[in-house]
Scaffold this active site. Structure first.
Site, PDB file in Angstrom:
ATOM      1  N   MET A   1      -4.438  -6.694  -6.537  1.00 51.52           N
ATOM      2  CA  MET A   1      -3.779  -7.686  -7.390  1.00 51.52           C
ATOM      3  C   MET A   1      -4.730  -8.635  -8.119  1.00 51.52           C
ATOM      4  O   MET A   1      -4.341  -9.730  -8.495  1.00 51.52           O
ATOM      5  CB  MET A   1      -2.751  -8.480  -6.576  1.00 51.52           C
ATOM      6  CG  MET A   1      -1.606  -7.622  -6.037  1.00 51.52           C
ATOM      7  SD  MET A   1      -0.834  -6.562  -7.270  1.00 51.52           S
ATOM      8  CE  MET A   1       0.114  -7.790  -8.161  1.00 51.52           C
ATOM      9  N   ARG A   2      -5.979  -8.220  -8.288  1.00 53.77           N
ATOM     10  CA  ARG A   2      -6.923  -9.077  -9.020  1.00 53.77           C
ATOM     11  C   ARG A   2      -7.547  -8.311 -10.170  1.00 53.77           C
ATOM     12  O   ARG A   2      -7.642  -7.085 -10.121  1.00 53.77           O
ATOM     13  CB  ARG A   2      -8.042  -9.561  -8.097  1.00 53.77           C
ATOM     14  CG  ARG A   2      -7.509 -10.363  -6.988  1.00 53.77           C
ATOM     15  CD  ARG A   2      -8.568 -10.965  -6.114  1.00 53.77           C
ATOM     16  NE  ARG A   2      -7.881 -11.599  -5.013  1.00 53.77           N
ATOM     17  CZ  ARG A   2      -7.285 -12.771  -5.092  1.00 53.77           C
ATOM     18  NH1 ARG A   2      -7.353 -13.485  -6.197  1.00 53.77           N
ATOM     19  NH2 ARG A   2      -6.619 -13.257  -4.076  1.00 53.77           N
TER      20      ARG A   2
ATOM     21  N   ASP B   1      -5.748  -3.811 -18.254  1.00 50.42           N
ATOM     22  CA  ASP B   1      -4.881  -2.623 -18.278  1.00 50.42           C
ATOM     23  C   ASP B   1      -5.043  -1.819 -19.570  1.00 50.42           C
ATOM     24  O   ASP B   1      -4.095  -1.176 -20.024  1.00 50.42           O
ATOM     25  CB  ASP B   1      -3.404  -3.021 -18.088  1.00 50.42           C
ATOM     26  CG  ASP B   1      -3.150  -3.636 -16.721  1.00 50.42           C
ATOM     27  OD1 ASP B   1      -3.829  -3.250 -15.749  1.00 50.42           O
ATOM     28  OD2 ASP B   1      -2.277  -4.522 -16.621  1.00 50.42           O
TER      29      ASP B   1
ATOM     30  N   GLY C   1       0.778  -1.237   0.000  1.00 49.01           N
ATOM     31  CA  GLY C   1       0.000   0.000   0.000  1.00 49.01           C
ATOM     32  C   GLY C   1       0.808   1.284   0.000  1.00 49.01           C
ATOM     33  O   GLY C   1       0.376   2.286   0.572  1.00 49.01           O
ATOM     34  N   SER C   2       1.968   1.299  -0.678  1.00 43.13           N
ATOM     35  CA  SER C   2       2.724   2.561  -0.694  1.00 43.13           C
ATOM     36  C   SER C   2       2.011   3.629  -1.531  1.00 43.13           C
ATOM     37  O   SER C   2       2.069   4.822  -1.214  1.00 43.13           O
ATOM     38  CB  SER C   2       4.159   2.345  -1.180  1.00 43.13           C
ATOM     39  OG  SER C   2       4.207   2.086  -2.559  1.00 43.13           O
TER      40      SER C   2
ATOM     41  N   HIS D   1      -0.461   1.520 -13.248  1.00 40.08           N
ATOM     42  CA  HIS D   1       0.276   0.374 -13.768  1.00 40.08           C
ATOM     43  C   HIS D   1       1.733   0.782 -13.960  1.00 40.08           C
ATOM     44  O   HIS D   1       2.015   1.851 -14.509  1.00 40.08           O
ATOM     45  CB  HIS D   1      -0.339  -0.064 -15.107  1.00 40.08           C
ATOM     46  CG  HIS D   1       0.319  -1.284 -15.662  1.00 40.08           C
ATOM     47  ND1 HIS D   1       0.077  -2.542 -15.174  1.00 40.08           N
ATOM     48  CD2 HIS D   1       1.238  -1.429 -16.659  1.00 40.08           C
ATOM     49  CE1 HIS D   1       0.808  -3.420 -15.844  1.00 40.08           C
ATOM     50  NE2 HIS D   1       1.521  -2.767 -16.742  1.00 40.08           N
TER      51      HIS D   1
ATOM     52  N   GLU E   1     -13.249  -3.136 -19.214  1.00 41.83           N
ATOM     53  CA  GLU E   1     -13.267  -4.607 -19.123  1.00 41.83           C
ATOM     54  C   GLU E   1     -12.021  -5.269 -19.689  1.00 41.83           C
ATOM     55  O   GLU E   1     -11.866  -6.476 -19.605  1.00 41.83           O
ATOM     56  CB  GLU E   1     -14.543  -5.149 -19.784  1.00 41.83           C
ATOM     57  CG  GLU E   1     -15.776  -4.824 -18.947  1.00 41.83           C
ATOM     58  CD  GLU E   1     -17.065  -5.312 -19.553  1.00 41.83           C
ATOM     59  OE1 GLU E   1     -17.097  -6.464 -20.020  1.00 41.83           O
ATOM     60  OE2 GLU E   1     -18.035  -4.537 -19.572  1.00 41.83           O
TER      61      GLU E   1
END
Ligand code: GRF
Length: 201
Positions: A91-92, A146, A13-14, A110, A143
């Site tokens: 991360m999902r 990235d 969580g940075s 990203h 959808e």
């Protein structure tokens, strides 16, 4: 009026911390209404507690299927009643139902210059490919993986003896500036999506 944002994070969580700091310094005109995490061990939870931000844990491992997890996550997101959801090391892949429920209301960062190197290990992909510049991208989530409309990008040089870790660290420093900046633009209602492009007013 201040916007309500909610952050989704799975790990250290940075980026979440950079957002908390920018809110506390008055740079982002928003209140952080919730941290939602899929990981009960995420260090992001400690950061939220310190900043007195309510935490909701939707423990992925405790659900019998991805569909049921996604349903619980959707309902937590609805309860957060946020104007913007900020993915900060979440991360999902966000499921289609959730994306459709919050069009142009979910942002992600990203660690590469999209559309290059989507998916996991973007910094390793960049080093392995031999690019001379990489960076970070803040984009709206749609959808695709990235692939949503790009809000801001920052370039970072790839140095001769960089490895995945050293490049990741240099990019991360820029992420911590770039993400608060993009969130601020959203909160000031200065972002307009026109087709694939995001115009900054
Ligand atoms: C960052 O590199 C971000 O770009 C990516 O995941 C990492 C999260 O780091 N999506 P942190 O949890 O914010 O420290």
């Amino acid at each position: 009026m201040k916007k309500r944002i909610a952050v989704l994070a799975s790990g250290r969580g940075s980026n979440f911390q950079a957002v908390i700091d920018a809110i506390q310094e008055g740079k982002i005109p928003a209140i952080c209404a919730a941290l939602i995490t899929d990981n009960p061990k995420a260090y992001a939870i400690e950061r939220a507690k310190k900043a007195k931000i309510p935490v909701t844990v939707i423990d992925f491992a405790s659900f019998p299927s991805r569909e049921m997890y996604e349903r619980a996550l959707l309902s937590a997101m609805q309860q957060a009643n946020a104007d913007l959801f900020v993915l900060a090391g979440y991360m999902r892949i966000v499921g289609a139902d959730i994306v459709r429920s919050f069009p142009a209301k979910i942002m992600n960062i990203h660690p590469a210059l999209l559309p290059a190197f989507p998916g996991l290990h973007a910094q390793r992909q960049a080093v392995d490919h031999g690019v001379k510049v990489s960076g970070c991208t803040v984009h709206f989530v749609d959808e695709s993986l990235d692939g949503g409309p790009i809000i801001l990008q920052r370039c970072v040089r790839v140095l001769e003896n960089d490895d995945e870790d050293s490049l990741a660290e240099r990019i991360l420093h820029h992420e911590h500036e770039c993400y608060p900046e993009a969130i601020t633009l959203f909160c000031e209602e200065r972002l307009e999506i026109v087709g694939r492009r995001v115009r900054i007013r």
